[in-house]
Design an enzyme around this catalytic site. Structure first.
Site: not given
Length: 438
Positions: A38-39
C-alpha cells in the site's frame, strides 16, 4: 482502534504464522518474489460538506496526495527490502532484474519512487550526480479504466452485477439495517449522504487522517468515532471480494499473472531470465482483496500505510518448488509474518498452490466480464431468449442484423428504380404540358 489490532493479531495468531527477523533470514532457496504494498501516508481524498477542515489551504499538497511522512515511510520500506533481499538482489539496479508497476494514481506512483530510492541507491557507475543518492527507475502504469490487473477498475459488467447481488445477502442487509440510525446521524452531522458500509469507511478514513494531523475533531464525533464506525470501516474491505465470484473477477487477473511468473520461472521460460522481483504499488483495498482471496482476512481490518504482501517462489535442495506467503504490517516492525494458505502447508508446493488458486483465475476474463443477467439470474440475448451470451456476441448479432437491414433497403431501392424506369417508358406515362408561352 481495538478492532484494527484484533484483525492484525488474527493474522498473527489464528493458526497461520511464523515470524522471521530480517537478520536471521536464509533466502538461499529464493528464486522469484512478488511484492505488493500500500502507498504511504496521505491527505484525505476529499472533505465532507460540514468539515471544519475542508479549506484546501490546510492541505498544501492537495487532496489524496502522498505526504512527506509517506515518502519517508516508503523510503524506509525500500531499505527494509534491501536488508531482507540484499543477498538475493544485485546491489545495482538492472531493468532485467526488477519490474515495477503502479496504479495510475499520484500517491502510488510517488510511493514506488520513494521505495526504490531506499532499495536501489545509486552505486559506482550508477551515480550520475555527486551528492544525489537517488536514480531514476522506470515505473509502469496504465490508466485505471484499462487496468484489470492491479487497479482492478477496468469495466466488468459481470463484476458489477455480482457486487450488487452480494449486497442483498442476508448478513449484509442485516448489518445495514442495524446501522440505519448511525447512517442517519452521520448524514445529518456531515451534510453528506451516508447510506451504506462503504460511505461509513470513507468518512472514518477522513476523520482518522484529520486526527493524525492533530486537528481537533468536531464534538459530534465523540459518540460515534471511532467505536461505532470502526467495525463497519474494517468490514467494508471485505465487500469488493466478498464472494468467490467477486474474488475471481477482481483479483483473478493479478493472481493469474503471479502464477504465470512462477510457472515460467520454474520452467526456465520467464523473460527476461534474470528477473527476480516484480513490485506492485497499490492501495489498502489491494492488500485486503488479496488477503480475502487467499482466505486470510478474518476478522477484517483496515490495512495500514505501507502494509505489504510478499509472495515468494523457492526451490529446495531437492529441486522442488514451493511458495511462501508473508505479510508485513507497515514500516515500524522489522518482522514479517509467514502465513499459511488454507488447504496447503506453510511452504506450499507450487503445483498445489496452482491447484488451489486456479478456480479463482478466469480462463477468459474479458468474456466472463461480458456476461449479462436479468433480475432472475438468466442471461438475456438480443432476441429475448434466456441464455448466457457475451456482450461481444451481442455486438456481432447487431452488426449482422444491421447489415441485413441495409441489404434489404438496397434491394428495395433497386426494385423501385426499375419499376419507375419501366413506368416512364410506358405509352401511358404522360408529361404535364406547359401552357405558358415561349
Amino acid at each position: 482502534m481495538d478492532y484494527l489490532w484484533r484483525g492484525i493479531l488474527s493474522i498473527i495468531f489464528v493458526g497461520f504464522i511464523h515470524v522471521y527477523c530480517v537478520a536471521e533470514n536464509d533466502l538461499s532457496s529464493l528464486e522469484l518474489v512478488h511484492i505488493v504494498f500500500r502507498h504511504g501516508d496521505r491527505t484525505p481524498v476529499e472533505a465532507y460538506p460540514n468539515d471544519p477542515y475542508k479549506n484546501s489551504s490546510l492541505w498544501p499538497v492537495g487532496w489524496g496526495q502522498l505526504t512527506n511522512e509517506g515518502k519517508r515511510q516508503h523510503y524506509a520500506l525500500g531499505q527494509f527490502f534491501r536488508r531482507r533481499y540484499g543477498k538475493f538482489l544485485s546491489p545495482l539496479y538492472s531493468k532485467d532484474e526488477v519490474h515495477v508497476r503502479s496504479t495510475d494514481v499520484d500517491r502510488t506512483l510517488m510511493s514506488a519512487e520513494s521505495n526504490l530510492a531506499g532499495l536501489y541507491p545509486p552505486q559506482g557507475n550508477q551515480i550520475w550526480e555527486e551528492g544525489i543518492t537517488w536514480q531514476p527507475i522506470p515505473i509502469h502504469t496504465l490508466p485505471e479504466s484499462l487496468d484489470q490487473i492491479l487497479a482492478g477498475k477496468k469495466p466488468c459488467p459481470r463484476y458489477e452485477y455480482e457486487f450488487k447481488k452480494s449486497k442483498e445477502l442476508p448478513e449484509i442487509k442485516m448489518l445495514n439495517e442495524e446501522s440505519k440510525e448511525l447512517y442517519k446521524y452521520l448524514t445529518e452531522k456531515t451534510g453528506k449522504l451516508v447510506h451504506d458500509i462503504e460511505s461509513v469507511e470513507f468518512l472514518y478514513n477522513t476523520l482518522t487522517i484529520e486526527e493524525r494531523f492533530n486537528f481537533t475533531l468536531p464534538e459530534w464525533t465523540k459518540g460515534v468515532y471511532p467505536d461505532k464506525m470502526e467495525y463497519l470501516a474494517a468490514f467494508s474491505f471485505t465487500l469488493p471480494t466478498y464472494t468467490k465470484e467477486l474474488q475471481r473477477l477482481k483479483m483473478g487477473p493479478l493472481i493469474s499473472e503471479m502464477m504465470d511468473h512462477f510457472i515460467k520461472k520454474k520452467d526456465g521460460t520467464l523473460s527476461p531470465s534474470q528477473r527476480k522481483l516484480f513490485m506492485y504499488s497499490a492501495h489498502d483495498t489491494t492488500i485486503a482483496n488479496l488477503l480475502m482471496t487467499f482466505g486470510l482476512f478474518n476478522p477484517p481490518f483496515s490495512p495500514p500505510y505501507t502494509s505489504t504482501i510478499l509472495l515468494e517462489l523457492h526451490r529446495s535442495s531437492s529441486d522442488n518448488y514451493y511458495v511462501s506467503l508473508l505479510y508485513k504490517n507497515g514500516t515500524k516492525a522489522e518482522e514479517v509474518i509467514e502465513l499459511t494458505i488454507p488447504g496447503c502447508v506453510q511452504h506450499c508446493p507450487l503445483d498445489h498452490f496452482v491447484e488451489i488458486m486456479s478456480p479463482l483465475v478466469p480462463v477468459d476474463w474479458k468474456r466472463e466480464c461480458s456476461m449479462r443477467y436479468d433480475d432472475d439470474d438468466s442471461a438475456i440475448n438480443a432476441f429475448g431468449i434466456a441464455a448466457p451470451i457475451p456482450l461481444h456476441d451481442v455486438a456481432i448479432i447487431t452488426v449482422i442484423t444491421s447489415a441485413a437491414t441495409a441489404l434489404l433497403l438496397a434491394v428495395s431501392l433497386i426494385i423501385f428504380l426499375v419499376y419507375w424506369c419501366k413506368r416512364r417508358d410506358s405509352p401511358h406515362w404522360y408529361y404535364k404540358l406547359s401552357t405558358e408561352g415561349p
